[in-house]
Design an enzyme around this catalytic site. Sequence first.
Site, mmCIF file in Angstrom:
data_model
loop_
_atom_site.group_PDB
_atom_site.id
_atom_site.type_symbol
_atom_site.label_atom_id
_atom_site.label_comp_id
_atom_site.label_asym_id
_atom_site.label_seq_id
_atom_site.Cartn_x
_atom_site.Cartn_y
_atom_site.Cartn_z
ATOM 1 C CB CYS A 90 32.984 36.685 34.806
ATOM 2 S SG CYS A 90 34.023 37.999 34.265
ATOM 3 C CG ASN B 15 39.454 31.496 40.234
ATOM 4 O OD1 ASN B 15 39.219 32.528 39.617
ATOM 5 N ND2 ASN B 15 38.525 30.859 40.924
HETATM 6 C C1 LIG Z 1 38.594 39.371 48.818
HETATM 7 C C2 LIG Z 1 38.028 38.220 48.048
HETATM 8 C C3 LIG Z 1 38.440 38.009 46.730
HETATM 9 C C4 LIG Z 1 37.923 36.939 46.003
HETATM 10 N N1 LIG Z 1 38.359 36.722 44.714
HETATM 11 C C5 LIG Z 1 37.888 35.633 44.011
HETATM 12 C C6 LIG Z 1 38.376 35.349 42.701
HETATM 13 O O1 LIG Z 1 39.256 36.038 42.163
HETATM 14 N N2 LIG Z 1 37.835 34.300 42.035
HETATM 15 C C7 LIG Z 1 36.878 33.482 42.607
HETATM 16 O O2 LIG Z 1 36.432 32.524 41.972
HETATM 17 N N3 LIG Z 1 36.444 33.706 43.872
HETATM 18 C C8 LIG Z 1 36.916 34.754 44.572
HETATM 19 N N4 LIG Z 1 36.472 34.993 45.847
HETATM 20 C C9 LIG Z 1 35.457 34.089 46.455
HETATM 21 C C10 LIG Z 1 36.101 33.074 47.386
HETATM 22 O O3 LIG Z 1 37.023 32.233 46.717
HETATM 23 C C11 LIG Z 1 35.008 32.205 48.056
HETATM 24 O O4 LIG Z 1 34.274 31.523 47.061
HETATM 25 C C12 LIG Z 1 34.032 33.036 48.889
HETATM 26 O O5 LIG Z 1 34.700 34.070 49.580
HETATM 27 C C13 LIG Z 1 33.257 32.170 49.898
HETATM 28 O O6 LIG Z 1 34.134 31.507 50.781
HETATM 29 P P1 LIG Z 1 34.537 32.074 52.245
HETATM 30 O O7 LIG Z 1 33.250 32.390 52.948
HETATM 31 O O8 LIG Z 1 35.313 30.966 52.887
HETATM 32 O O9 LIG Z 1 35.363 33.299 52.014
HETATM 33 C C14 LIG Z 1 36.973 36.061 46.600
HETATM 34 C C15 LIG Z 1 36.576 36.287 47.929
HETATM 35 C C16 LIG Z 1 37.086 37.336 48.652
HETATM 36 C C17 LIG Z 1 36.648 37.527 50.083
#
Ligand SMILES: Cc1cc2nc3c(=O)[nH]c(=O)nc-3n(C[C@H](O)[C@H](O)[C@H](O)COP(=O)(O)O)c2cc1C
Length: 325
Positions: A139, A108
């Site tokens: 972003c 990513n």
């Molecule tokens: C602590 C944290 C850090 C994240 N960092 C990124 C990231 O660096 N790049 C990205 O595309 N998504 C990032 N996400 C988003 C997750 O990959 C995901 O799309 C989002 O949390 C929804 O899924 P979930 O409900 O299963 O967590 C992050 C989410 C969390 C909670």
Amino acid sequence: MISGHSQAHHPDLRVQVAGLHLQNPIMAASGTCAYGEELHPFVDLHQLGAVVMKGLSLHPCPGNPGPRLVETACGMLNSVGLHNIGIEAFVREKLPRLRHYHTQIVVNFFGDTPAAYAAVAERASDAEGIAALEANISCPNVQHGGLLFSSDPRLTFEVVSRVRKVTALPLLVKLSPNVTDITTIARAAEDAGADAVSLINTLLGMAIDLETRTPRLPLGSGGLSGPAIKPVALRMVWQVTQAVHIPVIGIGGISTGEDALEFLVAGAAACQVGTASFVDPRACRTIIEEIRRYLRRHGIATVAELCGTLQVPTSVPALTVHEEA
Ligand SMILES: Cc1cc2nc3c(=O)[nH]c(=O)nc-3n(C[C@H](O)[C@H](O)[C@H](O)COP(=O)(O)O)c2cc1C
């Protein structure tokens, strides 16, 4: 749908997404499993369909000040601010060991200009052992006054085409739910050469400390994730699968096998699990087992057979969003 096939006793969990061969449809989501190995003491990485790395930029990024996480009802808010070690350090220090795992490594990545995105993608494409790239376009674009790449189809097209030119790896584009119509953004990504779209990233949210009457997160707002966002994610995945011809990867609040199965039935080709791994680091493994059990119970031989089998009454026009007043 009931195949009665003898293979149904040993359902085939393999799926193919945009040229990526996954041993099962469950991927660990970006930002919730660091650089993969951190999850390994709890989850056998060999068992996962894929592991998506924490978002990487051209140079290391210190991220936001703390506190970075706040728990909310059925979810959490984060304001990590894309803290990462940078693509060079990743390739040098993390990738060599990751190559030995029997899973797919997805990088990513992000940048603040289309050229910065392309530079990370180019560097990652030269490295051995990366199966696919996932461009996080939630972003701010410094060239367009901080407007998110994912908030405008023209910016989406611009950044995705720029990345497409420098990589032959499967290119997933991760979409933000913080838009009025996610299908126009998904179509722009497809037109620019994306091999798949992943959705959703976090929803913008806020929490307040009533004792001090200040926001709980230092920057005021943060990204909401976890079970609270699942219905929104599911609706968007369903809409996008009807709007594009490329595969859709479903993300958002997936915590159980049933959650993942709902996304697959809605049309997702694979799923990513994020916040659930914070609650239970073994969540991915349990979800894979629950999918297997469901397929066996329903006599379905392959995951592919289940994908996109949502029965929609003819009274529901495609892409219509019904709001209750
Ligand atoms: C602590 C944290 C850090 C994240 N960092 C990124 C990231 O660096 N790049 C990205 O595309 N998504 C990032 N996400 C988003 C997750 O990959 C995901 O799309 C989002 O949390 C929804 O899924 P979930 O409900 O299963 O967590 C992050 C989410 C969390 C909670």
